[in-house]
Write a protein that holds these residues in place. Sequence first.
Motif, PDB file in Angstrom:
ATOM      1  N   SER A  82       0.713  -1.147  -0.009  1.00 34.53           N
ATOM      2  CA  SER A  82      -0.174  -0.035   0.035  1.00 34.53           C
ATOM      3  C   SER A  82       1.070   1.141  -0.071  1.00 34.53           C
ATOM      4  CB  SER A  82      -0.752  -0.005   1.160  1.00 34.53           C
ATOM      5  OG  SER A  82      -0.066   0.417   2.382  1.00 34.53           O
ATOM      6  N   GLN A  83       0.238   2.370  -0.325  1.00 32.54           N
ATOM      7  CA  GLN A  83       0.994   3.646  -0.201  1.00 32.54           C
ATOM      8  C   GLN A  83       1.833   3.902   0.868  1.00 32.54           C
ATOM      9  OE1 GLN A  83       2.185   5.575  -2.609  1.00 32.54           O
ATOM     10  NE2 GLN A  83       1.111   4.236  -4.121  1.00 32.54           N
ATOM     11  N   ARG A 118       8.000   0.357   1.571  1.00 35.89           N
ATOM     12  CA  ARG A 118       8.078   0.941   0.223  1.00 35.89           C
ATOM     13  C   ARG A 118       9.464   1.601   0.158  1.00 35.89           C
ATOM     14  NH1 ARG A 118       3.452   1.011  -2.934  1.00 35.89           N
ATOM     15  NH2 ARG A 118       4.551   2.413  -4.409  1.00 35.89           N
TER      16      ARG A 118
END
Length: 499
Positions: free
Chosen positions: A142-143, A148
């Motif tokens: 997910s963002q 990330r």
Amino acid sequence: MEHSGYNRFDTLREQVVGRAAAPISPGHHVIARFSAMLLFVWPWPHQWTVIVLLSGITVTAILIAVRKSISARRLNLELVSANEKLQLLPQEVKTRARLEESLRDAQKLEAVGKLAGGVAHDFNNLLTIINGYSHMMLDSLSQHDAFRSHIEEILKAGSRAAALSTQLLAFSRRRTVAPQPLDLNHAITNLEKLLRRVIGEDIVFNIRLYPQLPRILADSNQIDQVLINLVANARDAMRQGGTLRIETSRVEIHTRPSKAKDLAPGTYVRLTVVDTGHGMDAETKARLFERFFTTKLSGKGTGLGMATVAEILRENQGTITVVSEPGQGAEFSIFFPGLAVGESCEAVEQESGHLLKGDETILLVEDEALLRQMLVQTLTRAGYFVIEAGDGSEALCKWRQERTAIDLVLTDVVMPIASGVELARQITAESPSTRIIFMSGHTDEVIAYHGVAASGTTILQKPFVRPALLKKIREVLDAGGQDAKRVRSAPLYQRAPGL
Ligand SMILES: Nc1ncnc2c1ncn2[C@@H]1O[C@H](COP(=O)(O)OP(=O)(O)OP(=O)(O)O)[C@@H](O)[C@H]1O
Ligand SMILES: [Mg+2]
């Protein structure tokens, strides 16, 4: 008389034509450099020895006089091509030390070239896997996922490794160069993040881009390399901090002599890289583009950066000028011929467009299992139906079974059992309209040897990133005219620098 398959005499002609013959005596040496692609070790009649070494960019021919009775008239080295005959006249007698130094350089360069070519295949496969899975992981997070940034770092490192591999291959001239209409501003903007990381925190970095810049015809990977090399040098010259400016502009040259001498009148795109670093003295400027010339401490610089830049510019019709004085910083200007508006093609527009998907069936042929797996996942996620094969003969069986369903063959070039080229030959013989993309991490000599380059088929240079792969697939699938399939799109992933 020994004959050889030289195809490039121009440099040699420049060097030898019009020079007076000089007497040769034992122990004297003649050195001539000329462009060629092949390696020859050439026993010369009458006890002259001609050693021709592959040095990547130039070939060094060293002629050593070993016999007293050699006539002092002139040394006739006839290099014969279909319609040309050239004489190499002894022109310069070098000291043994200088000669040995040249020989060592040539050998060093040959070693670099061999090493680069040798590891390229495996290395590029590995990088394609690393970068491919990283992209996939990024997709599934997910963002706001804390991981990330870790994966983004892996991707950045992967891109840099790919750029390095490209650099080594380009340097040893084993990479396929693909000049295309290119927006230089776009190339700089794409690379900006990476350049900022190269530069570090202590240097002020400004970019000024001329808004209506004509396109140029250049290989985008190579332009990235030029930028990275110039910026890395500027950083090294500004260890105490300073300012680095990258600028683009449009230049009209009306008459000779122009500021950048040797430029014919016309429209040019200028790339300027200016730093406020320690600058260069006359000797450094004079030797700047020499291979292995470096003023940096051992381990800090190999002296290949500017030699690579020069080589790339030669391949992309660029001209470079340098203005620098000790303590006064340095300004590098590179001029590329600008393309007229009509010459720009859509290829460039697509860059800023979409990550293209599809629903066609692809026969994927790759012997490296890990890479194949990664590619299957990438293609499947993009909507394609994939039939896998681990070598050319398996692929041919599957193709014969499913030929009506298969829209595209995506194949490795060099495989142990039946190469991609052999496969393509068979398929094309049975069905000439079948679309084929070769994936190659190998040297372009290998490609040339197998005849791929000549056949006009599409080649995707490894290591590639997902957007490049998917874009190439769509280009090839959509190039078919009426039977071109519908194009669907999804958001574009930013092109990874250096790839
Ligand atoms: N912007 C600059 N300012 C001052 N000197 C420079 C600049 N760019 C290049 N030079 C000089 O030119 C030399 C050769 O540069 P080049 O990039 O070819 O090799 P390098 O930077 O020493 O090593 P490498 O790039 O292979 O790591 C450098 O060692 C340096 O002395
Ligand atoms: Mg450098």
